[in-house]
Design a protein around this motif. Structure first.
Motif, PDB file in Angstrom:
ATOM      1  N   THR A 171      17.353 -95.864  14.222  1.00  0.00           N
ATOM      2  CA  THR A 171      18.096 -96.438  13.093  1.00  0.00           C
ATOM      3  C   THR A 171      17.406 -97.716  12.641  1.00  0.00           C
ATOM      4  O   THR A 171      16.838 -98.447  13.454  1.00  0.00           O
ATOM      5  CB  THR A 171      19.558 -96.752  13.475  1.00  0.00           C
ATOM      6  N   SER A 194      17.554 -91.545  11.646  1.00  0.00           N
ATOM      7  CA  SER A 194      16.858 -90.313  12.008  1.00  0.00           C
ATOM      8  C   SER A 194      17.549 -89.742  13.238  1.00  0.00           C
ATOM      9  O   SER A 194      17.846 -90.478  14.194  1.00  0.00           O
ATOM     10  CB  SER A 194      15.381 -90.580  12.315  1.00  0.00           C
ATOM     11  N   GLU A 215      19.122 -85.734  15.261  1.00  0.00           N
ATOM     12  CA  GLU A 215      19.125 -84.277  15.369  1.00  0.00           C
ATOM     13  C   GLU A 215      20.503 -83.716  15.073  1.00  0.00           C
ATOM     14  O   GLU A 215      21.492 -84.098  15.714  1.00  0.00           O
ATOM     15  CB  GLU A 215      18.684 -83.856  16.768  1.00  0.00           C
ATOM     16  N   LEU A 235      15.701 -81.998  13.509  1.00  0.00           N
ATOM     17  CA  LEU A 235      15.437 -83.378  13.124  1.00  0.00           C
ATOM     18  C   LEU A 235      15.621 -83.555  11.628  1.00  0.00           C
ATOM     19  O   LEU A 235      14.991 -82.866  10.820  1.00  0.00           O
ATOM     20  CB  LEU A 235      14.010 -83.774  13.518  1.00  0.00           C
ATOM     21  N   HIS A 295      16.444 -86.834   8.509  1.00  0.00           N
ATOM     22  CA  HIS A 295      16.450 -88.259   8.219  1.00  0.00           C
ATOM     23  C   HIS A 295      17.448 -88.498   7.084  1.00  0.00           C
ATOM     24  O   HIS A 295      17.412 -87.795   6.063  1.00  0.00           O
ATOM     25  CB  HIS A 295      15.068 -88.736   7.799  1.00  0.00           C
ATOM     26  N   LEU A 334       8.163 -91.859   5.667  1.00  0.00           N
ATOM     27  CA  LEU A 334       8.529 -90.739   6.535  1.00  0.00           C
ATOM     28  C   LEU A 334       7.619 -89.540   6.291  1.00  0.00           C
ATOM     29  O   LEU A 334       7.190 -88.858   7.233  1.00  0.00           O
ATOM     30  CB  LEU A 334       9.988 -90.350   6.302  1.00  0.00           C
ATOM     31  N   ALA A 348       8.916 -83.451   6.530  1.00  0.00           N
ATOM     32  CA  ALA A 348      10.132 -84.122   7.002  1.00  0.00           C
ATOM     33  C   ALA A 348      11.325 -83.726   6.132  1.00  0.00           C
ATOM     34  O   ALA A 348      11.232 -83.697   4.900  1.00  0.00           O
ATOM     35  CB  ALA A 348       9.941 -85.638   6.972  1.00  0.00           C
ATOM     36  N   ILE A 378      14.484 -84.849   4.636  1.00  0.00           N
ATOM     37  CA  ILE A 378      15.079 -86.138   4.312  1.00  0.00           C
ATOM     38  C   ILE A 378      16.168 -85.955   3.271  1.00  0.00           C
ATOM     39  O   ILE A 378      15.972 -85.238   2.279  1.00  0.00           O
ATOM     40  CB  ILE A 378      14.021 -87.115   3.757  1.00  0.00           C
TER      41      ILE A 378
END
Length: 353
Positions: free
Chosen positions: A148, A173, A175, A180, A182, A216, A223, A225
């Motif tokens: 965080t 970020s 799970e 995973l 973000h 990221l 990623a 996000i």
């Protein structure tokens, strides 16, 4: 808490697939949401911030405690209800704004409507002059924070060159059942002084948000996000289209691009999350990077976005009929926020059959 399973045909009518009964796939589904709680302040005067401007602090001391308890109860009711009709659960993750401090969040998640969900809290104090912050609430059984951070927005008034103190941007970020993702939670500078005069502040906020996303993606182009919040701008404003470079159509989003599922709801359907001077604005949104849009449901993907505007959240009469029913206008017994919450559904193929 066991993951919910849905038939592909039954689950929200996603698609109709011709296959034998033994070949039907099942899916996990979770709600992710955002809600501006409109002045969720406690009843204690904090001399380090300008909390005197909150509606509760403007009341007599004898009424503050009762008003605070009712505000908590009403906010908890809404959060518990978001997505419940389809998922039979409250949001797995929900970003919130306009909260005074961590303690009001502790009080909120311990309300009877939410306590059994066992929500965790990610919160940082921000330098906002009124002391209002953003935060992330998450069901501990479903989401595990890994990292965080709070990202400061440095902007200065054009005329005075003094710093404008506003909310930080919160990055979490973690799970979601092993995937995973973000999440960035935002509450961008207001339109105080007029949209045009204050525009540069939100464009600056958009640039900071894009920098966080770019960082990221530099580590992982794939990623997943999502950025959510009260952006104090509509999907078509410069902060979205120029600073963030958002797209309204899924098929136009490139690998490092950003999809805004609320843009067409605003442009084509005329929907909004807050009203002002007889006009709707859609300031509250949840945006996604391209990997959330792929059709491989071996991990969580975006399915649907919506505005949670149930009847009980709206004014029933008068000039503001249909607009969000605010607690300050409805008195101590009713009312919620001047914003409707927004939500999305994420789905993932369930391999446990």
């Amino acid at each position: 808490m066991k993951s919910l399973k849905f038939s592909l045909i039954a689950m929200l009518m996603v698609v109709s697939v011709s296959m034998n009964a033994q070949e039907k796939k099942t899916y996990k589904i979770h709600t992710v949401a955002f809600y501006n709680l409109e002045n969720l302040f406690d009843s204690i005067n904090d001399t380090s911030i300008y909390d005197e401007a909150s509606p509760i602090m403007e009341m007599s001391e004898s009424l503050r405690g009762e008003a605070y308890r009712k505000k908590l109860r009403n906010m908890a009711k809404v959060i518990a209800d978001i997505g419940n009709e389809d998922t039979h659960n409250s949001p797995a993750v929900i970003g919130v704004s306009e909260v005074e401090n961590r303690q009001v969040l502790v009080d909120l998640v311990n309300e009877p409507a939410l306590i059994d969900k066992d929500y965790g809290i990610v919160h940082f104090d921000s330098p906002d002059k009124r002391g209002i912050d953003v935060a992330l609430l998450y069901q501990k059984a479903l989401f595990k924070p890994i990292d965080t951070s709070s990202h400061e927005l440095l902007i200065y008034d054009d005329s005075t060159r003094k710093r404008v103190y506003t909310r930080d941007q919160l990055l979490v970020s973690g799970e979601l059942e092993g995937d995973l993702i973000h999440i960035i939670v935002n509450h961008w500078p207001s339109r105080s002084g007029g949209e045009a005069r204050s525009r540069f502040k939100r464009v600056a906020a958009g640039k900071l948000n894009k920098q966080i996303i770019d960082s990221l993606q530099s580590n992982d182009p794939y990623a997943k996000i999502m950025t959510m919040g009260d952006f104090n701008d509509n999907p078509t404003n410069d902060s979205m289209k120029k600073a963030m470079k958002t797209e309204a159509e899924k098929d136009e989003v490139e690998l490092k691009g950003i999809y805004n599922p609320f843009e067409n709801q605003y442009k084509k359907q005329g929907l909004g999350t807050t009203g002002y001077r007889d006009a709707w604005s859609l300031f509250d949104m949840i945006l996604f990077t391209q990997p959330f849009l792929e059709k491989d449901y071996s991990s969580f993907r975006f399915y649907k976005a919506g505005i949670f505007n149930k009847s009980y959240l709206t004014n029933k009469e008068g000039r503001y009929k249909g607009y969000p029913l605010r607690m300050i206008n409805a008195g101590l017994s009713g009312g919620y926020s001047d914003h409707f919450p927004v939500y999305v559904y994420l789905i993932k193929e369930d391999d446990k059959k």
